[in-house]
Design an enzyme around this catalytic site. Structure first.
Site, PDB file in Angstrom:
ATOM      1  N   GLU A   3       0.865  -1.264  -0.007  1.00 39.34           N
ATOM      2  CA  GLU A   3      -0.037   0.066  -0.146  1.00 39.34           C
ATOM      3  C   GLU A   3       0.893   1.335  -0.093  1.00 39.34           C
ATOM      4  OE1 GLU A   3      -2.451   0.818   3.446  1.00 39.34           O
ATOM      5  OE2 GLU A   3      -3.840   2.100   2.220  1.00 39.34           O
TER       6      GLU A   3
ATOM      7  N   GLY B  65       3.209   2.129  10.541  1.00 40.60           N
ATOM      8  CA  GLY B  65       3.023   1.208  11.692  1.00 40.60           C
ATOM      9  C   GLY B  65       2.719  -0.143  11.646  1.00 40.60           C
ATOM     10  N   ALA B  66       1.547  -0.224  10.661  1.00 42.71           N
ATOM     11  CA  ALA B  66       1.246  -1.757  10.422  1.00 42.71           C
ATOM     12  C   ALA B  66       0.290  -1.688   9.075  1.00 42.71           C
ATOM     13  CB  ALA B  66       0.249  -2.156  11.427  1.00 42.71           C
TER      14      ALA B  66
ATOM     15  N   GLU C 228      -2.997  -3.856   6.927  1.00 38.02           N
ATOM     16  CA  GLU C 228      -4.212  -4.691   6.932  1.00 38.02           C
ATOM     17  C   GLU C 228      -3.870  -5.835   5.848  1.00 38.02           C
ATOM     18  OE1 GLU C 228      -4.097  -1.311   6.216  1.00 38.02           O
ATOM     19  OE2 GLU C 228      -5.624  -1.136   4.740  1.00 38.02           O
ATOM     20  N   ASN C 229      -3.000  -6.400   5.197  1.00 40.75           N
ATOM     21  CA  ASN C 229      -3.249  -7.186   4.271  1.00 40.75           C
ATOM     22  C   ASN C 229      -4.098  -8.215   4.591  1.00 40.75           C
ATOM     23  OD1 ASN C 229      -0.493  -5.890   2.986  1.00 40.75           O
ATOM     24  ND2 ASN C 229       0.357  -6.982   4.878  1.00 40.75           N
TER      25      ASN C 229
ATOM     26  N   HIS D 130      -7.072  -2.057  14.979  1.00 39.23           N
ATOM     27  CA  HIS D 130      -7.237  -0.884  13.767  1.00 39.23           C
ATOM     28  C   HIS D 130      -7.259  -1.911  12.520  1.00 39.23           C
ATOM     29  CE1 HIS D 130      -6.887   2.508  11.236  1.00 39.23           C
ATOM     30  NE2 HIS D 130      -6.175   1.852  10.387  1.00 39.23           N
ATOM     31  N   GLU D 131      -5.913  -2.695  12.700  1.00 41.48           N
ATOM     32  CA  GLU D 131      -5.637  -3.498  11.201  1.00 41.48           C
ATOM     33  C   GLU D 131      -6.745  -4.724  10.977  1.00 41.48           C
ATOM     34  OE1 GLU D 131      -3.985  -2.143   9.356  1.00 41.48           O
ATOM     35  OE2 GLU D 131      -2.828  -0.660  10.903  1.00 41.48           O
TER      36      GLU D 131
ATOM     37  N   HIS E  71      -9.865  -3.388   9.465  1.00 37.73           N
ATOM     38  CA  HIS E  71      -9.890  -3.310   8.202  1.00 37.73           C
ATOM     39  C   HIS E  71     -10.426  -4.461   7.325  1.00 37.73           C
ATOM     40  CE1 HIS E  71      -8.187   0.542   7.445  1.00 37.73           C
ATOM     41  NE2 HIS E  71      -6.933   0.320   7.882  1.00 37.73           N
TER      42      HIS E  71
ATOM     43  N   GLU F  49      -9.621   4.736   6.084  1.00 37.43           N
ATOM     44  CA  GLU F  49      -8.816   5.022   7.091  1.00 37.43           C
ATOM     45  C   GLU F  49      -9.865   5.808   8.195  1.00 37.43           C
ATOM     46  OE1 GLU F  49      -6.472   3.534   7.718  1.00 37.43           O
ATOM     47  OE2 GLU F  49      -5.768   2.586   5.880  1.00 37.43           O
TER      48      GLU F  49
HETATM   49 ZN    ZN Z   1      -5.686   1.831   8.586  1.00 44.87          ZN
END
Ligand code: ZN
Length: 880
Positions: A123, A263-264, A266-267, A299-300, A303, A322
């Site tokens: 991303e 940070g991370a 979400e794949n 959060h991830e 998603h 987001e």
């Molecule tokens: Zn996000």
């Protein structure tokens, strides 16, 4: 790297894709110095366009066939960013084989190496560095991925979806095949290969499906993943209960990676995390690390529905996923922790980062209209302000109404790529609302100001409340239309009780909250039968992201601080008192005059500290507003005066409240150090806030050093070291040395060591930062380490803007250097210059020279965008 001004892209140029990729089959052959990627795509024409254009950067094409026949070289063309096939059939299978070099990939986009492992970040546009593809979010397809590598070095081979097959190959190699049954855009693709430790757990969904949960980390680190695992299960449960969302694959995997720009990510089914947001134990991680891990894991995970199952049409719509997912993770944190404290922290963050962005050269609407690099969309406006707009929707329709809207959104758009309007329409439709005016929040940049005017008539016992809204110009938007602003409101009597508000313009939502809608530039409300002037409590819970301009008296603010039933506004009243005092003290320091610390503020804080209520809230109230917020209220940024004012006020609070501060400290110190109960988080926060003030007083450094040495957990050790870092005591060096000796082999903890020194308010901080850049433990290729030193320093307003030091020159040179190998990191750092237009003349000239030097340095388009916007803010942009 670009030599000319990069090309801009525009939202209005959006066109649906000309081709559809119906199925994707990828085969990765990983070797030490290269990777061969074989891609087989089932493609179908959607419109009338004859030529197929695929995205691709830095790929060595080895083979290209259409329907298994070699495609003649005269019928395709390769440019630095694409592959074009002339006049393709209506439906066909395209096979390409490319060679890529993950080892040489320094910008950490696409497939790259982090230490001994391989991982990906796609991303927004990293997938085009892996293979030729329609790399756009509205091109969704079903992926099957096979990864092959040396079995000994890379026993773990992961990708998205469900594990389908595993087999051994000749020459000590093996391969694993993954199938993802859900259509997804390429930005959600992920691959990991390495020798990793893992912890396992499971979660049973509400329809009794058992999901395998796996968290991977470097060997020896996996035991530090259990907190993340607990958070994941909590998040899965919460999303079922609050939004009815169930997980959809058989396994959910998380991998912790040391070298990661963000940070991370979400794949689908395989989240990749910056290790600082996964690994934790009480010895090495602070309470706020624990909190951040909880919120980002959630959060991830969230998603999976808001972002993955329903994705975005194009990158201009980034806030669709987001803003909504930040809103969801905030609600989760509020439900599992303290609602008031989490809300205050979110608002603090919003004001520091997003409000300053909205007031600066990079101000843009939540749905931007143009950009140079889509990488630059990952801003506080898209994320945090996007979440605020969704919060306003929830406030307006209430929680049950919002849930109804979310259900409609998922049922309408599951499996599709949609827009922000589609989302807002679904919430509005489910609640029979018309939100044409409300949607201006998405297209107009800037933070609106709401000015409050009050008039009480003791004879008629009537109270007039007049509200006016305005919003200053933003780049490209000079005049703005009035916003629809929902303001939660209350009126307090002298005894602290609440007036039972009855007014045709005040509505009550399903949670009993009273809402006043400001739609026009001005509105006046008249309230009758009030025997005394009420105290206004407006924008409760920060229901609208606005600046409130309200000339409240000290007495009114103290009244709110003591009695408001809305904890947010209690805190807010304290912040207003502190802000007013800091601004006056700054002006005085600048003019060389002296001015007293506000007695009202001291009295208010004393009462807060005296009244043993929620310790977390007490701690928040005792903290002064951050410099990045105060700067927004000043025409000129005079850093030395700001710094002097802050020290004077902190010293004033320390002196004025020392007895209570000492009592608080002694009562709480050493209590339940290992408890993870939110109440104990709050107690530790309050205790360490007391330590911070006490460290200004005689003997303060000794107290901090004692805590530093006796601390059983990182929260206490770091708080003590932070207090010492700001002091001139000889114990400072000793503590820093001990800390480094103890943690020199722990990357994450050593980041704290760099960050604390870069954030110190001492005058020597700049020379420390220069030295730390050459420190043996500094690694300029690791984003976390660079942020710990440079980003922290750039945010340190008194030191970064110290007129006596050549800080801008140093910083610009480092940005130019980093931009050559990692543009995303360089871009983030260049935001530190955004305040330069507010500097006094000489300093402004020096910052301007640093910006111009950057612009002349063949910057990447990412960094170019931020630097050129900063310069344009002063119309000083040179022609290049
Ligand atoms: Zn996000």
């Amino acid at each position: 790297m670009k030599t000319d001004e990069p090309k801009k892209i525009y939202l209005q140029d959006y066109r649906p894709p000309d081709f559809e990729v119906q199925k994707v089959d990828l085969h990765f052959d990983l070797y030490e110095d290269f990777c061969r990627v074989q891609s087989t795509l089932r493609i179908r024409r959607l419109g009338t366009v004859r030529d197929l254009v695929l995205d691709g950067i830095d790929l060595q094409l080895e083979k290209i066939t259409v329907d298994r026949k070699p495609w003649p070289s005269a019928r395709y063309h390769i440019s630095p960013e694409s592959l074009t096939l002339d006049d393709v059939p209506d439906q066909f299978t395209l096979e390409t084989v490319v060679k890529i070099f993950p080892d040489k990939n320094t910008d950490l986009e696409g497939l790259y190496r982090s230490g001994p492992m391989f991982c990906t970040q796609c991303e927004p546009q990293g997938f085009r560095k892996i293979t030729y593809y329609l790399d756009r979010p509205d091109s969704m397809s079903q992926f099957t991925v096979t990864v092959a590598a040396d079995k000994k070095k890379y026993p773990i081979l992961l990708s998205n979806g469900n594990r389908a097959e595993q087999k051994d190959l000749p020459d000590g190699r093996h391969q694993v095949t993954w199938e993802d049954p859900f259509k997804k855009p390429a930005y959600l693709f992920a691959l990991v290969a390495g020798d990793l430790g893992v912890i396992h757990d499971s979660f049973t969904t509400f329809s009794e499906k058992k999901i395998g949960l796996e968290i991977y980390a470097p060997h020896g680190q996996q035991e530090r993943c259990w907190h993340a695992m607990e958070c994941l299960k909590k998040a899965m449960k919460w999303d079922e209960e609050r939004f009815g969302r169930e997980y959809d694959l058989t396994a959910y995997l998380i991998v912790a990676v040391d070298d990661f720009n963000a940070g991370a990510m979400e794949n689908k089914g395989l989240n990749i995390f910056n290790s600082r947001l996964v690994l934790a134990d009480p010895i090495s991680a602070t309470d706020s690390d624990y909190f951040n891990i909880e919120s980002v894991i959630a959060h991830e995970y969230f998603h999976n529905w808001t972002g993955n199952r329903v994705t975005l049409r194009d990158w201009f719509e980034l806030s669709l996923k987001e803003g909504l997912t930040v809103f969801r993770d905030q609600e989760f944190s509020m439900d599992v922790g303290s609602r008031a404290v989490v809300r205050i922290e979110s608002v603090n963050d919003l004001r520091q980062k997003q409000f300053s962005e909205d007031a600066g050269p990079n101000a843009h609407p939540i749905r931007p209209e143009s950009c140079y690099a889509v990488d630059n969309f990952f801003t506080p406006t898209i994320y945090e302000k996007g979440a605020e707009v969704i919060r306003m929707m929830q406030t307006m329709v209430g929680r049950p109404g919002f849930r109804k809207g979310m259900d409609l959104y998922f049922s309408r758009y599951d499996g599709q790529a949609v827009t922000i309007e589609d989302f807002a329409q679904a919430i509005a439709d489910a609640n029979e609302q018309h939100w044409d005016q409300f949607q201006l929040w998405y297209s107009q940049a800037g933070t609106p100001t709401v000015t409050v005017e009050e008039d009480y008539d003791p004879v008629k016992k009537s109270y007039h409340l007049t509200l006016r809204q305005s919003c200053g110009p933003s780049p490209g938007q000079v005049v703005k239309k009035p916003f629809l602003i929902p303001l939660l409101i209350g009126l307090l009597r002298k005894d602290g009780s609440e007036v039972n508000l009855r007014h045709p313009d005040v509505t009550v939502n399903s949670e009993g909250q009273k809402i006043l809608y400001l739609r026009d530039p001005e509105k006046t409300l008249l309230f009758h039968d009030l025997p005394e002037k009420p105290v206004l409590s407006l924008n409760r819970q920060f229901s609208a992201p606005v600046h409130l301009q309200w000339r409240a008296t000290d007495e009114e603010l103290l009244h709110l601080l003591a009695y408001d039933s809305d904890d947010f506004n209690r805190w807010e009243a304290g912040q207003i008192l502190a802000t007013q005092n800091l601004l006056v003290l700054t002006q005085a320091a600048q003019a060389g005059r002296s001015h007293a610390v506000s007695p009202a503020l001291l009295a208010g804080l004393q009462k807060v500290l005296d009244n043993r209520s929620d310790p977390a809230l007490q701690a928040m109230i005792l903290q002064l507003p951050e410099d990045s917020y105060l700067v927004q209220m000043q025409a000129v940024l005079h850093a030395p005066a700001m710094s002097a004012a802050r020290v004077q006020l902190e010293l004033g609070i320390a002196n004025g409240l020392q007895t209570l501060l000492r009592e608080t400290y002694e009562n709480l110190n050493g209590k339940n150090p290992h408890s993870r109960d939110p109440l104990d988080f709050g107690r530790r926060h309050l205790k360490n806030t007391a330590l911070f003030y006490l460290s200004f007083l005689p003997g303060g450094a000794d107290l901090a050093f004692k805590q530093f040495q006796q601390a059983k957990i990182m929260t206490d050790r770091q708080a003590a070291l932070q207090a010492l870092c700001d002091s001139e005591s000889s114990l400072r060096e000793q503590a820093l040395q001990e800390f480094r000796d103890q943690w020199k082999n722990d990357t994450l903890v050593l980041n704290k060591w760099f960050a604390l020194q870069a954030s110190s308010r001492r005058r020597q901080t700049f020379s420390d930062v220069v030295k730390l850049w050459d420190h043996v433990d500094f690694n300029k290729k690791n984003p976390n380490r660079v942020y710990s030193l440079l980003w922290r320093f750039g945010e340190n307003i008194p030191c970064f803007h110290d007129p006596t030091q050549p800080t801008y020159e140093f910083f610009a040179d480092k940005i130019i250097e980093i931009d050559r190998y990692n543009p995303q990191v360089a871009t983030r750092l260049s935001g530190s210059f955004n305040l330069w237009v507010k500097l006094p003349t000489t300093q402004k000239a020096s910052a301007g020279r640093a910006l111009q030097k950057m612009l002349r340095s063949n910057l990447s388009k990412n960094t170019y965008e931020i630097v050129s916007k900063a310069l344009k803010a002063e119309d000083m942009a040179p022609t290049i």
